[in-house]
Design a protein around this motif. Structure first.
Motif: not given
Length: 87
Positions: A27-36
């Motif tokens: 949404d406008a305030k949250f994202v799904l992240i991945d990586g280290q």
């Protein structure tokens, strides 16, 4: 809002200082992240975006993200070397 594929640094939490890529906008305030970091929902206020974009698709698997990180590893090594040489 951050674009899918944008490389970021985590600025808070136990993964602070680690590189992550935006995998999906929630949404406008949250994202799904991945990586280290661990693959998880993250507030965009806890991320410092960079100018680097990785070629991944929305909802990419961890395997796809790891492959994209491997492709740009040489860029990170060069940037790290130049950063420490100048200082």
């Amino acid at each position: 809002m951050l674009e899918v594929g944008r490389l970021c640094y985590k600025t808070s939490g136990r993964d602070a200082g680690q590189r992550a890529v935006v995998v999906e906008n929630i949404d406008a305030k949250f994202v799904l992240i991945d990586g280290q970091t661990r693959r998880r929902k993250c507030s965009i206020s806890h991320l410092e975006p960079t100018e680097v974009m990785l070629a991944i698709k929305k909802g990419a698997s961890h395997k796809d993200v790891a492959a994209a990180f491997k492709k740009i590893k040489i860029i990170f090594l060069l940037f790290h070397f130049l950063l420490h040489t100048v200082l």
